[in-house]
Write an enzyme that holds these catalytic residues in place. Structure first.
Site, short mmCIF file in Angstrom:
data_model
loop_
_atom_site.label_atom_id
_atom_site.label_comp_id
_atom_site.label_asym_id
_atom_site.label_seq_id
_atom_site.Cartn_x
_atom_site.Cartn_y
_atom_site.Cartn_z
N SER A 175 -0.90 -4.66 -6.69
CA SER A 175 -1.77 -5.17 -5.63
C SER A 175 -2.38 -4.01 -4.86
O SER A 175 -2.04 -2.85 -5.06
CB SER A 175 -0.98 -6.08 -4.68
OG SER A 175 -0.08 -5.30 -3.90
N SER A 191 -2.13 -3.35 -1.60
CA SER A 191 -1.56 -3.15 -0.26
C SER A 191 -1.36 -1.68 0.08
O SER A 191 -1.20 -1.35 1.25
CB SER A 191 -0.23 -3.89 -0.14
OG SER A 191 0.76 -3.29 -0.96
N LYS A 213 6.09 0.01 -0.38
CA LYS A 213 5.46 0.18 0.93
C LYS A 213 5.83 1.56 1.46
O LYS A 213 6.58 2.31 0.86
CB LYS A 213 5.92 -0.90 1.92
CG LYS A 213 5.74 -2.34 1.48
CD LYS A 213 4.29 -2.75 1.43
CE LYS A 213 4.15 -4.21 0.96
NZ LYS A 213 2.74 -4.62 0.78
N SER A 267 -1.99 -6.25 3.80
CA SER A 267 -0.63 -5.97 3.32
C SER A 267 0.35 -6.94 3.96
O SER A 267 0.43 -7.05 5.19
CB SER A 267 -0.23 -4.53 3.67
OG SER A 267 1.14 -4.30 3.40
#
Length: 322
Positions: free
Chosen positions: A126, A128, A183, A287
């Site tokens: 993705s 994010s 992350k 995100s």
């Protein structure tokens, strides 16, 4: 044994097929562990039973041939037709079900050990972490940087470094530990994290940011303001969309220790509990992260992401990142 092996391979195909088609969530670590255990059993059986049995049968064939030749020689027949060499090779030949199990054991166990304790590859699914990581980046994760953990159960047995602010970390999603997330660590145990009006504050101090112009987001087909942000000793890039509200998306879910967080129209303030971390994506307004689903416990940490080893759409992406 050939029937049993065919059944096991059939079960493997069904499992991988259902995983690929999205019928269930696969666990690659568990799969490698089971494959290592099963092929080890075949390897031990081959090493201590099947191969000695084939060798004994080949030796018996040679003994019988030598005895026949000796008996014929006593009868005055010196020239004897027939060569048992081809038959001996056929007896010693490893059957397919051992070749595809015991023969694969060394390869599978090396992959399992390297992936479990050294480095593990991941694919960025993705956007994010844009602009640091793009969709399709294939990255390597250092599994031992934060300590040695037992595979499958992820239990830490040897401590090493603790995650620090600014680290890009792969971890098991707290809502569904079968899923891996990536992350950036913005808060360590004891920190107060505030994200209000699209600005990050750590323990009351704003994270230093410097405008870098616009970044063209190929996923969104538009430009977004890009900034350089500094967390601890790590300087990295982030995207902030001024057209998005300060706090967006669905209402935050109830999560363990959610009482440590206060939400408002401007954003969120959280006190990071012991043994937990606060994670955010570099694409701040696109995100789903700790602002929504809470803190990441230390036992969910998988490793530190540090290198893009391939991007099939852009070979220039290969290299380390912050």
């Amino acid at each position: 044994m050939s029937t049993l092996t065919a059944v096991l391979y059939g079960a493997l195909v069904v499992y991988l097929g259902g995983w690929f088609l999205g019928q269930w969530t696969g666990n690659f670590s568990l799969l490698l562990f089971l494959l290592s255990a099963v092929t080890l059993c075949y390897w031990l059986a081959e090493r201590f039973h099947f191969r000695p049995a084939r060798q004994a049968a080949a030796a018996e064939l040679e003994r019988q041939d030598a005895a026949r030749r000796e008996d014929l020689a006593r009868q005055g027949i010196a020239k004897v037709d027939g060569d048992v060499g081809a038959a001996k090779e056929k007896i010693l030949e490893q059957p397919w079900w051992l070749d595809w199990t015991a023969g694969l054991f060394p390869v599978i166990v090396v992959i399992f050990l390297l992936r479990s304790f050294m480095f593990e590859p991941f694919k960025i699914p993705s956007g994010s972490m844009i602009p640091t990581l793009l969709v399709g980046d294939l990255i390597l994760v250092n599994k031992y940087h934060y300590g040695i953990r037992l595979p499958v159960i992820n239990k830490k047995i040897i401590a090493n470094h603790d995650p620090e602010r600014g680290d890009v970390v792969v971890f098991r999603y707290p809502i569904d530990p079968r899923v891996d997330y990536i992350k950036r660590v913005v808060g360590v145990p004891g920190d107060e994290i505030r994200y209000v009006n699209q600005k990050l504050y750590v323990n009351g101090q704003p994270a230093p940011v410097t405008p870098l112009g616009d970044f063209y987001n190929e996923d969104r087909l538009r430009y977004s303001p890009m900034f350089s942000e500094k967390l601890g000793a790590v300087e990295h890039r982030i995207l902030v969309d001024p057209n998005r509200p300060a706090f967006y998306g669905p209402e935050p879910k109830s999560f363990p220790m959610h009482e440590n967080c206060q939400y408002s129209a401007e954003g969120v303030t959280c006190k990071v509990p012991p043994g937990h971390y606060f994670m955010m994506g570099d694409n701040r307004d696109d995100s789903q992260d700790s602002r929504f689903w809470g803190f990441v416990p230390d036992e969910n940490i998988v490793g530190k992401a540090f290198f893009v080893w391939m991007n099939l759409g852009d070979l220039g992406r290969i290299g380390s990142f912050h």
